[in-house]
Every structure is written in C-alpha cells, then in structure tokens.
Scaffold this active site. Structure first.
Site, PDB file in Angstrom:
ATOM      1  N   ASN A  96       0.876  -1.180   0.000  1.00 39.26           N
ATOM      2  CA  ASN A  96       0.000   0.000   0.000  1.00 39.26           C
ATOM      3  C   ASN A  96       0.909   1.224   0.000  1.00 39.26           C
ATOM      4  O   ASN A  96       1.554   1.519   1.006  1.00 39.26           O
ATOM      5  CB  ASN A  96      -0.869  -0.055   1.272  1.00 39.26           C
ATOM      6  CG  ASN A  96      -1.614   1.233   1.521  1.00 39.26           C
ATOM      7  OD1 ASN A  96      -1.748   2.069   0.631  1.00 39.26           O
ATOM      8  ND2 ASN A  96      -2.109   1.404   2.740  1.00 39.26           N
ATOM      9  N   GLU A 114      -6.360   4.905   7.933  1.00 32.91           N
ATOM     10  CA  GLU A 114      -6.183   6.340   7.660  1.00 32.91           C
ATOM     11  C   GLU A 114      -7.458   6.936   7.068  1.00 32.91           C
ATOM     12  O   GLU A 114      -7.772   8.104   7.297  1.00 32.91           O
ATOM     13  CB  GLU A 114      -4.958   6.536   6.750  1.00 32.91           C
ATOM     14  CG  GLU A 114      -3.671   6.321   7.556  1.00 32.91           C
ATOM     15  CD  GLU A 114      -2.552   5.608   6.824  1.00 32.91           C
ATOM     16  OE1 GLU A 114      -2.520   5.640   5.584  1.00 32.91           O
ATOM     17  OE2 GLU A 114      -1.705   4.988   7.512  1.00 32.91           O
TER      18      GLU A 114
HETATM   19  P1  PGA Z   1       3.166   0.082   7.467  1.00 28.73           P
HETATM   20  O1  PGA Z   1       1.701   0.351   6.843  1.00 28.73           O
HETATM   21  O2  PGA Z   1       3.661  -1.222   6.880  1.00 28.73           O
HETATM   22  O3  PGA Z   1       3.982   1.258   7.043  1.00 28.73           O
HETATM   23  O4  PGA Z   1       2.994  -0.010   8.953  1.00 28.73           O
HETATM   24  C1  PGA Z   1       0.787  -0.687   6.637  1.00 28.73           C
HETATM   25  C2  PGA Z   1      -0.515  -0.154   6.096  1.00 28.73           C
HETATM   26  O5  PGA Z   1      -0.945   0.928   6.505  1.00 28.73           O
HETATM   27  O6  PGA Z   1      -1.156  -0.798   5.254  1.00 28.73           O
END
Ligand code: PGA
Length: 248
Positions: free
Chosen positions: A9, A100
């Site tokens: 992502n 988010e």
């Molecule tokens: P991160 O993000 O691997 O940077 O913790 C994961 C995500 O939000 O899908």
C-alpha cells in the site's frame, strides 16, 4: 505450503515518475519469485499513478489496485473517484476502510460497507482493512470494535461475496510505528476473524510495520495468509525481502 499474498500500500507516495522508477528495479528483484505459485504480489497506488501502475504491473505480472473509491457511479461528489473510472483503466482491486480513511477522513463503518457492496457488484475485489486503536485494545474493546467493523462491512452479503473479499487486519497502533503486533496477537485476531466470517478459506492478511525482520514469524502463523505492507513496499528490494525472509 499455503499461498502468501504480499500486497503493498503506497499510501500518498509515488508520483508517476516514481512509479515507473519502482518498476525499473522491480523486475530483477522479482525474477527469483516470478514463477513461484506460492506467492501473489500486489501494489496499490494513489489515483494519479494508477494509469502508470496498471501498465507497469501488467508487464511485471502482478496484481494492482487503488487505495480507495466512492460508492456512487457518477454525480455531484467533488473530489471523489468512481468505480467505472477505475474500471476504465483496468483496475480490479481496491483497498477499502484503511485506518487512515477511517481515522483521518472519518469514514464511518456504513460508508465503508456501501463501498464494499458497490465494488463487489462491479465484479471487483475489495481489500477490506479493519483494526483497533491502542486505546481500544488497552481498554479491552479490541474484539467489539473489530466485530462491529467486520459485521457492518459484510452485512447483507451472501457467503460467496463474503469469500471474495480479501481481509486485512491492521491494528492502528502498529501502522507506520515500527512496532508490529506480535505474531501471537496477529494470529489471535486473524483466527477470530475467520471464525466470525464463518468461511474457512477466506484470505486474511496482517498489516502494520511488516518488514523482512518480522516476516517469517508473522507469515508462518496459521490464520495469516499474507501481509499488507506500507513503508517497506516503497522499494522493490525491501518489499520482496519480506517474502524472501518468510521462505528462508
Ligand atoms: P506500514 O503500513 O507497513 O507502514 O505499517 C501498513 C498499512 O498501513 O497498510
């Protein structure tokens, strides 16, 4: 040996130029695994980079998708992007309900549920994220919160559709913090989710600070089918090193 889903992502990172640059380096990093039937790689990019991503990802032979979409097909929804717009450029996968989106942009469970239904109705695949905040975990509400997020998202769906969704358990406190859930914590929730969904072979990923150093432990867990990776997915090497570490 189970199949591993390694999905990246990119969040609000990666311009068109950066997307192309990523794929310049991807080919050699991916070469050892290209014919490995035990691995499915996917990349999810911002809307403006999707056209370039679709082109590069098709050539590389990996899955690709968007990070969000709106549930209505067209109309007065300034700033939103619709499912037909994504379909026009060949997008089949969409991340929905990322923490988010839920916490910074206040997307409620009901809005996410509408998006899930609309994406399924368009024969596309939602990657549905869910997970608790640190406060929720510490106050003993982890399973209430996730039960609510999951049940609302699948409410009214038939079992075939419930199975088409790819689920991603992402504890909010582990995202982008460098502090992953322990493999026992992640397994506990993923196993619990599988029971709640009532379908044995549904795909459930774990996300939250996944990197090569914790990949083996997490991905070896019985109910974890793969990882949704943020930070470590921005470079081809650190992204694919996650699978390399799992296989080692
Ligand atoms: P991160 O993000 O691997 O940077 O913790 C994961 C995500 O939000 O899908």
């Amino acid at each position: 040996m189970k199949k591993i889903y390694l999905y990246g992502n990119w969040k609000m990172n990666m311009t068109v130029a950066e997307t192309k640059k990523f794929f310049d380096g991807f080919e050699s990093a991916y070469a050892p695994y290209k014919n490995d039937a035990g691995l499915e790689v996917g990349v999810f990019a911002p809307f403006t980079s999707l056209w370039a991503l679709a082109d590069c990802a098709k050539k590389a032979g990996i899955v690709f998708g968007a990070e969000n979409v709106y549930s209505e097909a067209s109309g007065a929804f300034t700033g939103e992007v619709s499912i037909p717009m994504l379909q026009e450029i060949g997008i089949k996968y969409v991340i929905l309900g990322h923490s988010e989106r839920r916490h910074i942009f206040n997307e409620p469970d009901e809005m996410i549920a509408k998006k899930v239904k609309a994406v399924l109705n368009a024969n596309m695949i939602p990657v549905l994220c869910y997970g608790e905040t640190l406060d929720e975990r510490e106050s003993g509400h982890t399973f209430d919160v996730m039960g609510r997020q999951l049940s609302t998202a699948i409410d009214g769906l038939n079992p075939d559709d419930v199975k088409k969704i790819i689920y991603a358990y992402e504890p909010v406190w582990a995202i982008g913090t460098g502090k992953s859930a322990s493999s026992e914590q992640a397994q506990e929730v993923c196993g619990w989710s599988r029971n709640l969904l009532g379908i044995k072979d549904v795909v459930i990923l774990y996300g939250g600070s996944v990197k090569a150093s914790n990949a083996k432990e997490l991905l070896s867990m019985q109910d974890i089918d793969g990882a949704l990776v943020g930070g470590a997915a921005l470079k081809p090497e650190s992204f694919l090193d996650i699978y390399k570490a799992f296989k080692a």
